[in-house]
Scaffold this motif. Structure first.
Motif, PDB file in Angstrom:
ATOM      1  N   PHE A 173      33.366 131.052  53.687  1.00  0.00           N
ATOM      2  CA  PHE A 173      34.335 129.973  53.922  1.00  0.00           C
ATOM      3  C   PHE A 173      34.994 129.402  52.663  1.00  0.00           C
ATOM      4  CE2 PHE A 173      31.358 129.921  57.507  1.00  0.00           C
ATOM      5  CZ  PHE A 173      32.251 130.096  58.556  1.00  0.00           C
ATOM      6  N   PHE A 174      34.246 129.236  51.586  1.00  0.00           N
ATOM      7  CA  PHE A 174      34.795 128.541  50.420  1.00  0.00           C
ATOM      8  C   PHE A 174      35.523 129.454  49.428  1.00  0.00           C
ATOM      9  CE2 PHE A 174      31.325 125.058  50.836  1.00  0.00           C
ATOM     10  CZ  PHE A 174      32.068 124.439  51.825  1.00  0.00           C
ATOM     11  N   LYS A 175      34.883 130.560  49.060  1.00  0.00           N
ATOM     12  CA  LYS A 175      35.399 131.378  47.955  1.00  0.00           C
ATOM     13  C   LYS A 175      36.796 131.924  48.227  1.00  0.00           C
ATOM     14  CE  LYS A 175      32.511 134.344  46.001  1.00  0.00           C
ATOM     15  NZ  LYS A 175      31.797 135.630  45.734  1.00  0.00           N
ATOM     16  N   GLU A 176      37.018 132.457  49.418  1.00  0.00           N
ATOM     17  CA  GLU A 176      38.307 133.063  49.760  1.00  0.00           C
ATOM     18  C   GLU A 176      39.455 132.073  49.625  1.00  0.00           C
ATOM     19  OE1 GLU A 176      40.555 135.278  53.526  1.00  0.00           O
ATOM     20  OE2 GLU A 176      38.564 134.406  53.813  1.00  0.00           O
ATOM     21  N   THR A 221      28.105 124.388  43.266  1.00  0.00           N
ATOM     22  CA  THR A 221      28.830 125.421  44.010  1.00  0.00           C
ATOM     23  C   THR A 221      30.330 125.292  43.749  1.00  0.00           C
ATOM     24  OG1 THR A 221      27.167 125.418  45.757  1.00  0.00           O
ATOM     25  CG2 THR A 221      29.303 126.353  46.307  1.00  0.00           C
ATOM     26  N   GLY A 222      30.820 124.056  43.855  1.00  0.00           N
ATOM     27  CA  GLY A 222      32.241 123.812  43.596  1.00  0.00           C
ATOM     28  C   GLY A 222      32.630 124.129  42.170  1.00  0.00           C
ATOM     29  N   MET A 223      31.820 123.663  41.232  1.00  0.00           N
ATOM     30  CA  MET A 223      32.085 123.944  39.820  1.00  0.00           C
ATOM     31  C   MET A 223      32.070 125.447  39.558  1.00  0.00           C
ATOM     32  SD  MET A 223      30.087 121.133  37.537  1.00  0.00           S
ATOM     33  CE  MET A 223      29.315 119.833  38.470  1.00  0.00           C
ATOM     34  N   SER A 224      31.104 126.135  40.165  1.00  0.00           N
ATOM     35  CA  SER A 224      30.975 127.583  39.959  1.00  0.00           C
ATOM     36  C   SER A 224      32.208 128.314  40.466  1.00  0.00           C
ATOM     37  CB  SER A 224      29.733 128.109  40.686  1.00  0.00           C
ATOM     38  OG  SER A 224      28.559 127.514  40.183  1.00  0.00           O
ATOM     39  N   ILE A 225      32.708 127.894  41.633  1.00  0.00           N
ATOM     40  CA  ILE A 225      33.906 128.530  42.199  1.00  0.00           C
ATOM     41  C   ILE A 225      35.104 128.301  41.287  1.00  0.00           C
ATOM     42  CG2 ILE A 225      35.563 128.473  44.111  1.00  0.00           C
ATOM     43  CD1 ILE A 225      33.139 127.828  45.954  1.00  0.00           C
ATOM     44  N   ILE A 226      35.252 127.056  40.795  1.00  0.00           N
ATOM     45  CA  ILE A 226      36.369 126.725  39.905  1.00  0.00           C
ATOM     46  C   ILE A 226      36.291 127.546  38.621  1.00  0.00           C
ATOM     47  CG2 ILE A 226      37.414 124.919  38.475  1.00  0.00           C
ATOM     48  CD1 ILE A 226      36.392 122.904  40.614  1.00  0.00           C
ATOM     49  N   PHE A 227      35.136 127.479  37.938  1.00  0.00           N
ATOM     50  CA  PHE A 227      34.975 128.182  36.661  1.00  0.00           C
ATOM     51  C   PHE A 227      35.071 129.696  36.842  1.00  0.00           C
ATOM     52  CE2 PHE A 227      32.357 124.327  35.203  1.00  0.00           C
ATOM     53  CZ  PHE A 227      33.476 123.729  34.650  1.00  0.00           C
ATOM     54  N   VAL A 272      36.788 135.196  57.513  1.00  0.00           N
ATOM     55  CA  VAL A 272      36.376 134.615  58.790  1.00  0.00           C
ATOM     56  C   VAL A 272      37.521 133.855  59.442  1.00  0.00           C
ATOM     57  CG1 VAL A 272      34.795 132.990  59.920  1.00  0.00           C
ATOM     58  CG2 VAL A 272      33.961 134.464  58.085  1.00  0.00           C
ATOM     59  N   THR A 273      38.220 133.059  58.640  1.00  0.00           N
ATOM     60  CA  THR A 273      39.298 132.242  59.209  1.00  0.00           C
ATOM     61  C   THR A 273      40.374 131.947  58.171  1.00  0.00           C
ATOM     62  OG1 THR A 273      39.824 130.123  60.294  1.00  0.00           O
ATOM     63  CG2 THR A 273      38.038 130.101  58.681  1.00  0.00           C
ATOM     64  N   ASP A 274      41.609 131.814  58.654  1.00  0.00           N
ATOM     65  CA  ASP A 274      42.712 131.376  57.794  1.00  0.00           C
ATOM     66  C   ASP A 274      42.882 129.860  57.861  1.00  0.00           C
ATOM     67  OD1 ASP A 274      43.610 133.930  56.842  1.00  0.00           O
ATOM     68  OD2 ASP A 274      44.456 134.310  58.827  1.00  0.00           O
ATOM     69  N   ASN A 275      42.181 129.240  58.777  1.00  0.00           N
ATOM     70  CA  ASN A 275      42.308 127.806  58.999  1.00  0.00           C
ATOM     71  C   ASN A 275      41.450 127.037  57.990  1.00  0.00           C
ATOM     72  OD1 ASN A 275      41.905 125.119  60.112  1.00  0.00           O
ATOM     73  ND2 ASN A 275      42.828 125.904  61.987  1.00  0.00           N
ATOM     74  N   LEU A 276      42.104 126.325  57.074  1.00  0.00           N
ATOM     75  CA  LEU A 276      41.381 125.591  56.031  1.00  0.00           C
ATOM     76  C   LEU A 276      40.517 124.478  56.605  1.00  0.00           C
ATOM     77  CD1 LEU A 276      44.113 125.292  53.253  1.00  0.00           C
ATOM     78  CD2 LEU A 276      42.072 126.710  53.208  1.00  0.00           C
ATOM     79  N   LEU A 277      40.989 123.874  57.693  1.00  0.00           N
ATOM     80  CA  LEU A 277      40.215 122.802  58.327  1.00  0.00           C
ATOM     81  C   LEU A 277      38.889 123.353  58.857  1.00  0.00           C
ATOM     82  CD1 LEU A 277      40.054 119.853  59.252  1.00  0.00           C
ATOM     83  CD2 LEU A 277      41.210 120.542  61.368  1.00  0.00           C
ATOM     84  N   VAL A 278      38.950 124.488  59.545  1.00  0.00           N
ATOM     85  CA  VAL A 278      37.733 125.122  60.070  1.00  0.00           C
ATOM     86  C   VAL A 278      36.812 125.540  58.928  1.00  0.00           C
ATOM     87  CG1 VAL A 278      36.831 127.127  61.322  1.00  0.00           C
ATOM     88  CG2 VAL A 278      38.835 125.908  62.197  1.00  0.00           C
ATOM     89  N   ALA A 279      37.385 126.147  57.886  1.00  0.00           N
ATOM     90  CA  ALA A 279      36.598 126.588  56.736  1.00  0.00           C
ATOM     91  C   ALA A 279      35.886 125.405  56.077  1.00  0.00           C
ATOM     92  CB  ALA A 279      37.493 127.294  55.719  1.00  0.00           C
ATOM     93  N   GLY A 280      36.620 124.293  55.936  1.00  0.00           N
ATOM     94  CA  GLY A 280      36.045 123.105  55.299  1.00  0.00           C
ATOM     95  C   GLY A 280      34.925 122.484  56.115  1.00  0.00           C
ATOM     96  N   ILE A 281      35.138 122.383  57.415  1.00  0.00           N
ATOM     97  CA  ILE A 281      34.141 121.744  58.286  1.00  0.00           C
ATOM     98  C   ILE A 281      32.885 122.611  58.420  1.00  0.00           C
ATOM     99  CG2 ILE A 281      33.632 121.045  60.657  1.00  0.00           C
ATOM    100  CD1 ILE A 281      36.535 120.025  60.837  1.00  0.00           C
ATOM    101  N   VAL A 282      33.068 123.905  58.743  1.00  0.00           N
ATOM    102  CA  VAL A 282      31.909 124.782  58.932  1.00  0.00           C
ATOM    103  C   VAL A 282      31.156 124.981  57.617  1.00  0.00           C
ATOM    104  CG1 VAL A 282      31.114 127.057  59.680  1.00  0.00           C
ATOM    105  CG2 VAL A 282      33.002 125.941  60.889  1.00  0.00           C
ATOM    106  N   GLY A 283      31.903 125.214  56.539  1.00  0.00           N
ATOM    107  CA  GLY A 283      31.263 125.353  55.230  1.00  0.00           C
ATOM    108  C   GLY A 283      30.519 124.088  54.840  1.00  0.00           C
ATOM    109  N   GLY A 284      31.129 122.935  55.127  1.00  0.00           N
ATOM    110  CA  GLY A 284      30.490 121.652  54.828  1.00  0.00           C
ATOM    111  C   GLY A 284      29.208 121.445  55.615  1.00  0.00           C
ATOM    112  N   LEU A 285      29.232 121.821  56.891  1.00  0.00           N
ATOM    113  CA  LEU A 285      28.025 121.707  57.725  1.00  0.00           C
ATOM    114  C   LEU A 285      26.890 122.576  57.174  1.00  0.00           C
ATOM    115  CD1 LEU A 285      29.537 121.743  61.337  1.00  0.00           C
ATOM    116  CD2 LEU A 285      28.205 119.883  60.320  1.00  0.00           C
ATOM    117  N   LEU A 286      27.232 123.788  56.742  1.00  0.00           N
ATOM    118  CA  LEU A 286      26.222 124.697  56.193  1.00  0.00           C
ATOM    119  C   LEU A 286      25.613 124.142  54.903  1.00  0.00           C
ATOM    120  CD1 LEU A 286      28.017 128.138  56.769  1.00  0.00           C
ATOM    121  CD2 LEU A 286      25.969 127.317  57.941  1.00  0.00           C
ATOM    122  N   VAL A 287      26.471 123.683  53.991  1.00  0.00           N
ATOM    123  CA  VAL A 287      25.976 123.169  52.706  1.00  0.00           C
ATOM    124  C   VAL A 287      25.213 121.858  52.894  1.00  0.00           C
ATOM    125  CG1 VAL A 287      26.664 122.227  50.451  1.00  0.00           C
ATOM    126  CG2 VAL A 287      27.741 124.316  51.317  1.00  0.00           C
ATOM    127  N   GLY A 288      25.749 120.955  53.723  1.00  0.00           N
ATOM    128  CA  GLY A 288      25.073 119.680  53.965  1.00  0.00           C
ATOM    129  C   GLY A 288      23.699 119.875  54.588  1.00  0.00           C
TER     130      GLY A 288
END
Length: 199
Positions: free
Chosen positions: A27-30, A39-45, A99-115
């Motif tokens: 969800f996040f990297k793509e 995780t966020g810092m790693s993706i940015i760097f 998995v999805t082109d929808n950023l809202l879905v990616a953000g919510i599902v990815g957030g649920l997994l990480v949280g």
């Protein structure tokens, strides 16, 4: 009984590491979403340096881990080290999958997994090696500051920085939404399964 608890600890924190890897690679990297944290810092760097996320993450985590062992105890440190080491393995094993082109879905599902992953780690008295570890260290000094609030500030700064650096403010908005999902997921998991006053 102690052995059973130890086995349960490591089973659950293995699941925690797996959930984070799924969030990143599915969800996040793509979408270059960076909802805070290591995780966020790693993706940015990683996007700027070309260093793979699975290698960048432990490089950032190691100094925090050392402080965790010193201030939060050996057992905490060992379990956190385990997550820090097993996380990149899962990142390597799980293929980057669209998995999805929808950023809202990616953000919510990815957030649920990480949280959920961070919540599990806190309940089992360790950290995922990210800013949750930094938040636990800050909480150790300033006990009145709750973990979710500390994470909101720390990870919020990462999200804002990612927006400024990438100049992609729509990604930052969705990343911040994902951060909010992470925060509320942590509060739910820790509140449900722990008597800790951390949240």
């Amino acid at each position: 009984m102690k052995k059973e608890v130890l086995i349960k600890d490591y089973l659950l924190i293995t699941i925690s590491a797996l959930l984070i890897a799924l969030a990143v690679n599915l969800f996040f990297k793509e979408h270059t979403m960076a909802p805070g944290g290591i995780t966020g810092m790693s993706i940015i760097f990683s996007s700027f340096t070309g260093v793979p996320v699975e290698y960048m993450s432990p490089l950032i985590s190691i100094p925090l881990l050392i402080l965790g062992v010193i201030f939060l105890g050996k057992s905490f440190g060992v379990k956190t080290l385990y997550i820090t080491l097993i996380g990149p393995v899962f990142l390597k094993l799980i293929p980057d999958t669209h998995v999805t082109d929808n950023l809202l879905v990616a953000g919510i599902v990815g957030g649920l997994l990480v949280g959920t992953a961070i919540g599990i780690a806190i309940v089992r008295q360790c950290a995922t090696g990210g800013t949750d570890l930094a938040a636990l260290l800050i909480n150790k000094v300033f006990k009145s500051l709750k973990i979710p609030k500390i994470l909101l500030v720390l990870d919020g700064l990462v999200v804002i920085s990612s927006g400024v650096i990438s100049k992609n403010y729509s990604i930052s908005i969705y990343s911040f939404l994902s951060l909010l999902v992470i925060i509320y997921s942590i509060k739910f998991i820790v509140g449900k399964f722990s008597s800790s006053a951390l949240v």
